[in-house]
Design an enzyme around this catalytic site. Structure first.
Site, PDB file in Angstrom:
ATOM      1  N   HIS A  77      36.074  52.224  38.464  1.00 55.83           N
ATOM      2  CA  HIS A  77      35.053  51.259  38.078  1.00 55.83           C
ATOM      3  C   HIS A  77      34.587  51.534  36.656  1.00 55.83           C
ATOM      4  O   HIS A  77      34.275  52.682  36.306  1.00 55.83           O
ATOM      5  CB  HIS A  77      33.857  51.322  39.019  1.00 55.83           C
ATOM      6  N   SER A  78      34.544  50.501  35.826  1.00 58.03           N
ATOM      7  CA  SER A  78      34.065  50.584  34.447  1.00 58.03           C
ATOM      8  C   SER A  78      34.889  51.632  33.676  1.00 58.03           C
ATOM      9  O   SER A  78      36.093  51.471  33.559  1.00 58.03           O
ATOM     10  CB  SER A  78      32.567  50.890  34.437  1.00 58.03           C
ATOM     11  N   MET A  79      34.291  52.690  33.174  1.00 61.14           N
ATOM     12  CA  MET A  79      35.068  53.720  32.496  1.00 61.14           C
ATOM     13  C   MET A  79      36.191  54.237  33.384  1.00 61.14           C
ATOM     14  O   MET A  79      37.307  54.527  32.926  1.00 61.14           O
ATOM     15  CB  MET A  79      34.174  54.881  32.069  1.00 61.14           C
ATOM     16  N   ALA A 111      38.002  52.619  35.397  1.00 65.91           N
ATOM     17  CA  ALA A 111      39.149  51.724  35.392  1.00 65.91           C
ATOM     18  C   ALA A 111      40.127  52.101  34.283  1.00 65.91           C
ATOM     19  O   ALA A 111      41.346  52.116  34.484  1.00 65.91           O
ATOM     20  CB  ALA A 111      38.686  50.281  35.220  1.00 65.91           C
ATOM     21  N   SER A 140      37.878  47.740  38.308  1.00 68.57           N
ATOM     22  CA  SER A 140      36.639  47.046  38.631  1.00 68.57           C
ATOM     23  C   SER A 140      35.655  47.155  37.477  1.00 68.57           C
ATOM     24  O   SER A 140      35.481  48.226  36.895  1.00 68.57           O
ATOM     25  CB  SER A 140      36.042  47.693  39.901  1.00 68.57           C
TER      26      SER A 140
END
Length: 273
Positions: free
Chosen positions: A95-97, A99, A123
């Site tokens: 998720h975010s970083m 990803a 994500s």
């Protein structure tokens, strides 16, 4: 304990051991996040899928270690910790970083001649080739806290506690430095399936920026837009987990694991997100 096993223990947390799992899912948290963020995911997917949550240095049980402020070094460490876990299909969720880290770890596996991930789930993050001029890591502590409040991904009580902030802000700043200074290699592409989750009202990711993940793999891509902002997956976790489970079960139709080569000792759950 062999050096490789020690490296696994240092970087990976396994909350719900599943020795008979059909597949493993490696989960990588957002900037400022930690392994315990994925405890509910682990509980929901066990025992069919065993979740391995990566613990970055500088937080929770690794809070006394210096944080790593660049994506390449983080990805190298995570790749090394996972490289012997090849006895059954391995997928990545970030998720975010996280990803971007999942993408870079997948590239490293591919380059090393290891089996490509069964699936990459990304994500809350625009494609690696889509950049914005973000400089949160240069902001004052107060403005970083304001940024965290705006994204609604950190418990408000933590952000209101000066002692907690003193403990977590160095790792958060380091993570922001890592992701904001990251640049992808345009000559490298994945060959695995990619599923992209994004929030319809995420201020950090447009639909076009999310769709651009398809440029980074020769495998099939799937874009799922869900209601919510940057941390949409907290409220829509059931839908995200159901999609992940379905893809992994489809990728392992027989459910037959290969011979086990490496193990991970379960670790206690932390509290910082």
């Amino acid at each position: 304990m062999p050096e490789s096993a020690e490296h696994i223990e240092k970087w990976v947390r396994r909350f719900h051991p599943a020795p008979d799992c059909a597949a493993r899912l490696v989960c990588l948290a957002h900037a400022g996040g930690s392994a315990s963020f994925f405890h509910p995911v682990s509980k929901a997917l066990a025992p069919e899928v065993e979740v391995l949550a990566v613990q970055y240095p500088g937080r929770q049980d690794r809070r006394h270690e210096p944080a790593v402020d660049n994506i390449a070094d983080l990805a190298d460490h995570i790749f090394d910790a996972l490289r012997d876990l090849d006895d059954r299909p391995l997928a990545l969720f970030g998720h975010s970083m996280g990803a971007v880290l999942g993408y870079e770890v997948a590239l490293r596996r591919q380059h090393a001649g290891l089996p490509s991930p069964a699936h990459l789930f990304v994500s809350g993050r625009r494609a690696p080739s889509r950049y914005r001029d973000e400089r949160v890591h240069h902001l004052s502590d107060d403005r970083i806290v304001s940024e965290l409040r705006a994204l609604s991904g950190t418990q408000p009580a933590m952000l209101a506690d000066p002692e907690v902030l003193e403990m977590i802000l160095p790792a958060i700043r380091s993570d922001y430095h890592a992701i904001e200074t990251y640049r992808h290699d345009p000559d490298r592409r994945l060959d695995c399936p990619v599923t992209v989750f994004t929030g319809a009202s995420d201020p950090r990711v447009s639909i076009d920026e999310a769709r651009a993940w398809e440029e980074h793999t020769t495998g099939p891509t799937d874009l799922k837009v869900l209601p919510g902002g940057h941390f949409f997956l907290v409220d829509r976790s059931a839908e995200v987990i159901a999609t992940v489970r379905q893809h992994l079960m489809d990728a392992t139709p027989t459910g037959e694991p290969r011979t086990r080569r490496a193990t991970v000792t379960p670790q206690p759950t932390g509290t910082t997100r």
